[in-house]
Design a protein around this motif. Structure first.
Motif, PDB file in Angstrom:
ATOM      1  N   ILE A  45       0.843  -1.204   0.000  1.00 45.11           N
ATOM      2  CA  ILE A  45       0.000   0.000   0.000  1.00 45.11           C
ATOM      3  C   ILE A  45       0.875   1.249   0.000  1.00 45.11           C
ATOM      4  CG2 ILE A  45      -1.700   1.320   1.323  1.00 45.11           C
ATOM      5  CD1 ILE A  45      -2.716  -1.483   2.349  1.00 45.11           C
ATOM      6  N   VAL A  46       1.893   1.260   0.864  1.00 43.10           N
ATOM      7  CA  VAL A  46       2.805   2.411   0.943  1.00 43.10           C
ATOM      8  C   VAL A  46       3.518   2.623  -0.393  1.00 43.10           C
ATOM      9  CG1 VAL A  46       4.911   3.281   2.039  1.00 43.10           C
ATOM     10  CG2 VAL A  46       3.097   2.264   3.437  1.00 43.10           C
ATOM     11  N   GLU A  47       3.986   1.534  -0.989  1.00 44.62           N
ATOM     12  CA  GLU A  47       4.685   1.639  -2.267  1.00 44.62           C
ATOM     13  C   GLU A  47       3.765   2.183  -3.360  1.00 44.62           C
ATOM     14  OE1 GLU A  47       6.868  -1.246  -5.542  1.00 44.62           O
ATOM     15  OE2 GLU A  47       6.859  -1.856  -3.440  1.00 44.62           O
ATOM     16  N   ALA A  48       2.532   1.700  -3.398  1.00 36.77           N
ATOM     17  CA  ALA A  48       1.580   2.190  -4.395  1.00 36.77           C
ATOM     18  C   ALA A  48       1.293   3.676  -4.178  1.00 36.77           C
ATOM     19  CB  ALA A  48       0.287   1.381  -4.347  1.00 36.77           C
ATOM     20  N   VAL A  54      -3.079   5.329  -6.904  1.00 35.38           N
ATOM     21  CA  VAL A  54      -4.152   5.326  -5.920  1.00 35.38           C
ATOM     22  C   VAL A  54      -5.050   4.102  -6.076  1.00 35.38           C
ATOM     23  CG1 VAL A  54      -6.170   6.595  -5.063  1.00 35.38           C
ATOM     24  CG2 VAL A  54      -4.106   7.836  -5.747  1.00 35.38           C
ATOM     25  N   ASP A  55      -5.317   3.706  -7.313  1.00 32.11           N
ATOM     26  CA  ASP A  55      -6.181   2.537  -7.531  1.00 32.11           C
ATOM     27  C   ASP A  55      -5.566   1.269  -6.939  1.00 32.11           C
ATOM     28  OD1 ASP A  55      -8.099   4.056  -8.833  1.00 32.11           O
ATOM     29  OD2 ASP A  55      -7.265   3.652 -10.834  1.00 32.11           O
ATOM     30  N   GLN A  56      -4.274   1.060  -7.159  1.00 33.54           N
ATOM     31  CA  GLN A  56      -3.594  -0.111  -6.609  1.00 33.54           C
ATOM     32  C   GLN A  56      -3.548  -0.048  -5.088  1.00 33.54           C
ATOM     33  OE1 GLN A  56      -2.674  -2.987  -7.798  1.00 33.54           O
ATOM     34  NE2 GLN A  56      -1.787  -3.654  -5.872  1.00 33.54           N
ATOM     35  N   ALA A  60      -5.299  -2.831  -2.653  1.00 29.53           N
ATOM     36  CA  ALA A  60      -4.523  -3.562  -1.647  1.00 29.53           C
ATOM     37  C   ALA A  60      -5.047  -3.273  -0.242  1.00 29.53           C
ATOM     38  CB  ALA A  60      -3.044  -3.195  -1.756  1.00 29.53           C
ATOM     39  N   ALA A  61      -5.416  -2.021   0.009  1.00 32.53           N
ATOM     40  CA  ALA A  61      -5.957  -1.655   1.317  1.00 32.53           C
ATOM     41  C   ALA A  61      -7.304  -2.335   1.562  1.00 32.53           C
ATOM     42  CB  ALA A  61      -6.095  -0.140   1.435  1.00 32.53           C
ATOM     43  N   ALA A  62      -8.122  -2.437   0.539  1.00 27.30           N
ATOM     44  CA  ALA A  62      -9.430  -3.084   0.673  1.00 27.30           C
ATOM     45  C   ALA A  62      -9.271  -4.569   1.018  1.00 27.30           C
ATOM     46  CB  ALA A  62     -10.251  -2.912  -0.599  1.00 27.30           C
ATOM     47  N   ILE A  63      -8.298  -5.222   0.396  1.00 26.54           N
ATOM     48  CA  ILE A  63      -8.041  -6.636   0.688  1.00 26.54           C
ATOM     49  C   ILE A  63      -7.550  -6.791   2.130  1.00 26.54           C
ATOM     50  CG2 ILE A  63      -6.540  -8.595   0.133  1.00 26.54           C
ATOM     51  CD1 ILE A  63      -6.688  -7.605  -2.821  1.00 26.54           C
TER      52      ILE A  63
END
Length: 92
Positions: A45-48, A54-56, A60-63
């Motif tokens: 999430i931090v890397e994205a 933002v979409d990635q 990842a945050a939603a998962i």
């Protein structure tokens, strides 16, 4: 190392709900490999975010949120099964 007796409220699987003495509320035992996976998910999430994707990051945050919600549900179900008060606001 100290050996102690704990109370086990779920099966002794990967995310067992246990109470350590002298704690009032149980906790969740997360195995080291699972903790490493959670850390990797947060790093993704931090890397994205760093890359402006933002979409990635959102995906990842939603998962991660879904996985944590499942863990929290297991925890609250275990406490309810033994009539143990939930030690936090249920609105989370």
């Amino acid at each position: 190392m100290e050996r102690i007796e704990v109370e086990l409220f779920t099966d002794p699987g990967n995310d067992a709900v246990v109470r350590l003495p002298p704690r009032n509320s149980p906790g969740v035992l997360i195995q080291g490999d699972s903790l490493s996976i959670i850390r990797a998910d947060v790093a993704e999430i931090v890397e994205a975010c760093d890359q402006g994707d933002v979409d990635q990051a959102r995906e990842a945050a939603a998962i991660l949120l879904s996985n944590l919600d499942e863990l929290l549900a297991r925890y609250t179900q275990a406490l309810k099964a033994y009539d143990i008060p939930i030690p936090f606001c249920q609105g989370h």
